[in-house]
Motif scaffolding. Structure first.
Motif, PDB file in Angstrom:
ATOM      1  N   LEU A 191       0.632  -1.265   0.053  1.00  0.00           N
ATOM      2  CA  LEU A 191      -0.089   0.101   0.040  1.00  0.00           C
ATOM      3  C   LEU A 191       0.818   1.064  -0.190  1.00  0.00           C
ATOM      4  O   LEU A 191       0.705   2.173  -0.908  1.00  0.00           O
ATOM      5  N   ARG A 193       1.115   3.806  -3.509  1.00  0.00           N
ATOM      6  CA  ARG A 193       0.380   4.775  -3.212  1.00  0.00           C
ATOM      7  C   ARG A 193      -1.111   4.669  -2.920  1.00  0.00           C
ATOM      8  O   ARG A 193      -1.838   5.239  -3.401  1.00  0.00           O
ATOM      9  N   GLY A 194      -1.287   3.605  -2.228  1.00  0.00           N
ATOM     10  CA  GLY A 194      -2.521   2.974  -2.289  1.00  0.00           C
ATOM     11  C   GLY A 194      -3.402   3.786  -0.782  1.00  0.00           C
ATOM     12  O   GLY A 194      -4.463   3.460  -0.816  1.00  0.00           O
ATOM     13  N   THR A 195      -2.636   4.851  -0.479  1.00  0.00           N
ATOM     14  CA  THR A 195      -3.475   5.515   0.538  1.00  0.00           C
ATOM     15  C   THR A 195      -3.982   6.963  -0.019  1.00  0.00           C
ATOM     16  O   THR A 195      -4.346   7.612   0.676  1.00  0.00           O
ATOM     17  N   LYS A 196      -3.576   7.031  -1.297  1.00  0.00           N
ATOM     18  CA  LYS A 196      -3.885   8.501  -1.859  1.00  0.00           C
ATOM     19  C   LYS A 196      -5.459   8.901  -1.875  1.00  0.00           C
ATOM     20  O   LYS A 196      -5.655  10.240  -1.930  1.00  0.00           O
ATOM     21  N   ASN A 197      -6.275   7.981  -1.741  1.00  0.00           N
ATOM     22  CA  ASN A 197      -7.783   8.335  -1.451  1.00  0.00           C
ATOM     23  C   ASN A 197      -8.288   8.778  -0.275  1.00  0.00           C
ATOM     24  O   ASN A 197      -9.402   9.132   0.096  1.00  0.00           O
ATOM     25  N   ASN A 219       0.071   7.537   6.039  1.00  0.00           N
ATOM     26  CA  ASN A 219       1.436   6.855   5.747  1.00  0.00           C
ATOM     27  C   ASN A 219       2.322   6.947   7.091  1.00  0.00           C
ATOM     28  O   ASN A 219       3.003   5.727   7.197  1.00  0.00           O
ATOM     29  N   SER A 246      -7.624  -3.471   0.297  1.00  0.00           N
ATOM     30  CA  SER A 246      -7.910  -2.767  -1.074  1.00  0.00           C
ATOM     31  C   SER A 246      -7.479  -1.101  -0.869  1.00  0.00           C
ATOM     32  O   SER A 246      -7.877  -0.715   0.116  1.00  0.00           O
ATOM     33  N   PRO A 247      -7.224  -0.614  -1.945  1.00  0.00           N
ATOM     34  CA  PRO A 247      -6.842   1.019  -1.878  1.00  0.00           C
ATOM     35  C   PRO A 247      -8.048   1.707  -2.204  1.00  0.00           C
ATOM     36  O   PRO A 247      -8.244   2.995  -1.893  1.00  0.00           O
ATOM     37  N   ALA A 299      -6.091   1.108   4.367  1.00  0.00           N
ATOM     38  CA  ALA A 299      -5.762   2.514   3.825  1.00  0.00           C
ATOM     39  C   ALA A 299      -6.717   3.504   4.405  1.00  0.00           C
ATOM     40  O   ALA A 299      -7.287   4.533   3.645  1.00  0.00           O
TER      41      ALA A 299
END
Length: 155
Positions: free
Chosen positions: A41, A45-49, A57, A102-103, A113
Motif C-alpha cells: 500500500l 500509493r494505495g493511501t492516496k484516496n 502513511n 484494497s486501496p 488504507a
C-alpha cells in the motif's frame, strides 16, 4: 586530545531493547502477509484516496516499526486482513466490517488504507487503543470480536 564518552545514552543494543519493549507494550502483531500488504500500500500509493495521506502513511510506517511478528497460523482473536471484525469507537455503537487491503472503498469493508483500518490491523479481541480521527480528535477503539473470512475458514 581528550575523548569524553557520554554514558547517559543507551548503547546500540540497549536502543534495540527499548524498541522491542515498546512493541511488546503496544501489543500489535502483524502476519507476514499483512506486513507485505501494508508495505505494498505504501509503495504503490494505495493511501492516496484517504483524507490525509501523509498522516495515514506515517501511522502505517509506525505500525510496521512497532509491531511484532504474529505466529503462523495467526491466532483466531487477531485482526488480520480479510477477517470480519466487530469494533466499537468511544461514544458510538458496535460496528462490523471486513478488514481489506484494497486501496479503494468497498461497501461493508474497513480499509487498512484508512486511519481506522490502520489502527485495527494487528489488534486482538478485547484490546483497546487510541484512534486518531481525520479531524485530529483522538478517540478509543476496542475490538469486540474477530471472525475469519469464509475464504480463510475454508483453507
Amino acid at each position: 586530545m581528550t575523548i569524553t564518552r557520554i554514558t547517559h545514552l543507551p548503547a546500540g543494543s540497549d536502543f534495540r531493547s527499548l524498541f522491542e519493549r515498546s512493541a511488546v507494550e503496544t501489543g500489535f502483531l502483524l502476519t507476514v502477509e499483512d506486513r507485505l500488504g501494508i508495505e505494498r500500500l505504501l509503495r504503490h500509493r494505495g493511501t492516496k484516496n484517504a483524507p490525509n495521506p501523509p498522516l495515514l502513511n506515517g501511522l502505517l510506517r509506525h505500525k510496521l516499526r512497532i509491531s511484532r511478528g504474529a505466529p503462523e497460523p495467526a491466532p483466531p482473536e487477531l485482526v488480520v486482513a480479510g477477517c470480519h471484525v466487530t469494533y466499537m469507537i468511544s461514544g458510538e455503537g458496535a460496528r462490523t466490517g471486513a478488514l481489506s487491503m484494497s486501496p479503494v472503498p468497498i461497501p461493508g469493508h474497513v480499509l487498512v488504507a484508512s486511519l481506522l483500518g490502520a489502527t485495527l490491523i494487528g489488534m486482538r479481541k478485547l484490546q483497546k487503543v487510541p484512534l486518531l480521527r481525520d479531524d485530529g480528535q483522538i478517540e478509543t477503539v476496542v475490538v469486540l470480536d474477530v471472525h475469519p473470512s469464509p475464504d480463510h475458514a475454508a483453507a
